[in-house]
Design an enzyme around this catalytic site. Sequence first.
Site, PDB file in Angstrom:
ATOM      1  N   ARG A   1     -13.183  10.521 -11.759  1.00  0.00           N
ATOM      2  CA  ARG A   1     -13.220  10.333 -10.297  1.00  0.00           C
ATOM      3  C   ARG A   1     -12.214  11.207  -9.555  1.00  0.00           C
ATOM      4  O   ARG A   1     -12.043  11.089  -8.352  1.00  0.00           O
ATOM      5  CB  ARG A   1     -12.960   8.849  -9.983  1.00  0.00           C
ATOM      6  CG  ARG A   1     -14.134   7.966 -10.377  1.00  0.00           C
ATOM      7  CD  ARG A   1     -13.768   6.515 -10.572  1.00  0.00           C
ATOM      8  NE  ARG A   1     -14.940   5.716 -10.941  1.00  0.00           N
ATOM      9  CZ  ARG A   1     -15.501   5.711 -12.163  1.00  0.00           C
ATOM     10  NH1 ARG A   1     -14.993   6.459 -13.128  1.00  0.00           N
ATOM     11  NH2 ARG A   1     -16.564   4.981 -12.419  1.00  0.00           N
TER      12      ARG A   1
ATOM     13  N   ALA B   1       1.040   2.806  -6.024  1.00  0.00           N
ATOM     14  CA  ALA B   1       0.059   2.226  -5.100  1.00  0.00           C
ATOM     15  C   ALA B   1       0.625   1.029  -4.339  1.00  0.00           C
ATOM     16  O   ALA B   1       0.250   0.790  -3.183  1.00  0.00           O
ATOM     17  CB  ALA B   1      -1.187   1.813  -5.868  1.00  0.00           C
ATOM     18  N   PHE B   2       1.515   0.298  -4.985  1.00  0.00           N
ATOM     19  CA  PHE B   2       2.085  -0.886  -4.332  1.00  0.00           C
ATOM     20  C   PHE B   2       2.806  -0.523  -3.044  1.00  0.00           C
ATOM     21  O   PHE B   2       2.817  -1.311  -2.078  1.00  0.00           O
ATOM     22  CB  PHE B   2       3.049  -1.576  -5.310  1.00  0.00           C
ATOM     23  CG  PHE B   2       3.597  -2.881  -4.817  1.00  0.00           C
ATOM     24  CD1 PHE B   2       2.806  -4.028  -4.850  1.00  0.00           C
ATOM     25  CD2 PHE B   2       4.890  -2.979  -4.329  1.00  0.00           C
ATOM     26  CE1 PHE B   2       3.301  -5.246  -4.389  1.00  0.00           C
ATOM     27  CE2 PHE B   2       5.393  -4.183  -3.876  1.00  0.00           C
ATOM     28  CZ  PHE B   2       4.601  -5.322  -3.898  1.00  0.00           C
ATOM     29  N   GLU B   3       3.422   0.667  -3.004  1.00  0.00           N
ATOM     30  CA  GLU B   3       4.209   1.080  -1.834  1.00  0.00           C
ATOM     31  C   GLU B   3       3.361   1.709  -0.716  1.00  0.00           C
ATOM     32  O   GLU B   3       3.868   1.950   0.381  1.00  0.00           O
ATOM     33  CB  GLU B   3       5.295   2.090  -2.248  1.00  0.00           C
ATOM     34  CG  GLU B   3       6.494   1.487  -2.954  1.00  0.00           C
ATOM     35  CD  GLU B   3       6.213   1.056  -4.394  1.00  0.00           C
ATOM     36  OE1 GLU B   3       5.345   1.674  -5.037  1.00  0.00           O
ATOM     37  OE2 GLU B   3       6.847   0.091  -4.864  1.00  0.00           O
TER      38      GLU B   3
ATOM     39  N   PHE C   1       2.409   7.441  -8.909  1.00  0.00           N
ATOM     40  CA  PHE C   1       2.213   6.907 -10.269  1.00  0.00           C
ATOM     41  C   PHE C   1       0.872   7.417 -10.812  1.00  0.00           C
ATOM     42  O   PHE C   1      -0.117   7.406 -10.094  1.00  0.00           O
ATOM     43  CB  PHE C   1       2.212   5.373 -10.205  1.00  0.00           C
ATOM     44  CG  PHE C   1       2.593   4.706 -11.488  1.00  0.00           C
ATOM     45  CD1 PHE C   1       3.867   4.204 -11.679  1.00  0.00           C
ATOM     46  CD2 PHE C   1       1.664   4.561 -12.510  1.00  0.00           C
ATOM     47  CE1 PHE C   1       4.212   3.567 -12.863  1.00  0.00           C
ATOM     48  CE2 PHE C   1       2.000   3.931 -13.693  1.00  0.00           C
ATOM     49  CZ  PHE C   1       3.276   3.428 -13.873  1.00  0.00           C
TER      50      PHE C   1
ATOM     51  N   THR D   1      -1.555  -0.805 -17.310  1.00  0.00           N
ATOM     52  CA  THR D   1      -0.941  -1.622 -16.267  1.00  0.00           C
ATOM     53  C   THR D   1      -1.093  -3.107 -16.542  1.00  0.00           C
ATOM     54  O   THR D   1      -2.136  -3.683 -16.242  1.00  0.00           O
ATOM     55  CB  THR D   1      -1.602  -1.314 -14.896  1.00  0.00           C
ATOM     56  OG1 THR D   1      -1.756   0.073 -14.779  1.00  0.00           O
ATOM     57  CG2 THR D   1      -0.795  -1.836 -13.747  1.00  0.00           C
TER      58      THR D   1
ATOM     59  N   ALA E   1      -3.753   5.783  -7.955  1.00  0.00           N
ATOM     60  CA  ALA E   1      -4.530   5.486  -9.158  1.00  0.00           C
ATOM     61  C   ALA E   1      -3.876   4.331  -9.904  1.00  0.00           C
ATOM     62  O   ALA E   1      -2.744   4.454 -10.368  1.00  0.00           O
ATOM     63  CB  ALA E   1      -4.609   6.717 -10.067  1.00  0.00           C
TER      64      ALA E   1
ATOM     65  N   HIS F   1       0.181  -5.437 -14.853  1.00  0.00           N
ATOM     66  CA  HIS F   1      -0.004  -6.118 -13.573  1.00  0.00           C
ATOM     67  C   HIS F   1      -1.041  -5.397 -12.700  1.00  0.00           C
ATOM     68  O   HIS F   1      -0.937  -5.346 -11.490  1.00  0.00           O
ATOM     69  CB  HIS F   1       1.319  -6.314 -12.838  1.00  0.00           C
ATOM     70  CG  HIS F   1       2.200  -5.107 -12.763  1.00  0.00           C
ATOM     71  ND1 HIS F   1       2.359  -4.194 -13.764  1.00  0.00           N
ATOM     72  CD2 HIS F   1       3.007  -4.673 -11.757  1.00  0.00           C
ATOM     73  CE1 HIS F   1       3.208  -3.262 -13.400  1.00  0.00           C
ATOM     74  NE2 HIS F   1       3.611  -3.523 -12.186  1.00  0.00           N
TER      75      HIS F   1
END
Length: 155
Positions: A128, A57-59, A23, A87, A81, A89
């Site tokens: 970054r 990132a959740f996974e 993502f 986002t 990221a 959430h």
Amino acid sequence: MNIIEGKLRLKGDEKVAIINGRFNHIITDRLVEGAKDAFVRHGGDDKNLDLILVPGAFEIPFALEKALATGRYDAVCCVGAVIRGATPHFDYISAEATKGIATVALKYGKPVSNGVLTTDTIEQAIERAGSKVGNKGAEAMVTIIEMLDLYSELG
Ligand code: INI
């Protein structure tokens, strides 16, 4: 006083995985590039570096758990990221990713680094990911390299 501290050196046979939450891939692809570059520049062998892709990132913690359970890897570098502007959430995803990565790392006792960006804006993420503020993917890989050396010192 004896100071025990990992050095930034690889033997060359370390097997490392990068787990990338795709993502915001415009950003995360750059983090992967930075991580790979840091690995090779410190003496790692490109053939010993795997890239595991997950949707976001959740996974990352789920793939991290699976990857370490195979016993194939000496260390894992996680990148992703999470950008607040895009986002709703944000807090939920960034907290779950951070907590999950730490929980799995403690379970397996192998070096794991958290190179998941959590920023308010896409501009901060770009800064970054290889521009003004460096490359957090490279920094996450350097962390792995230091921790691998520290773990071998500690035995
Ligand atoms: N995943 C990210 O890695 N970064 C984000 O900014 C993001 N946003 O914006 O929602 C995001 N969402 C997807 C999430 O990680 C999961 O893949 C999804 O919820 C399915 O479980």
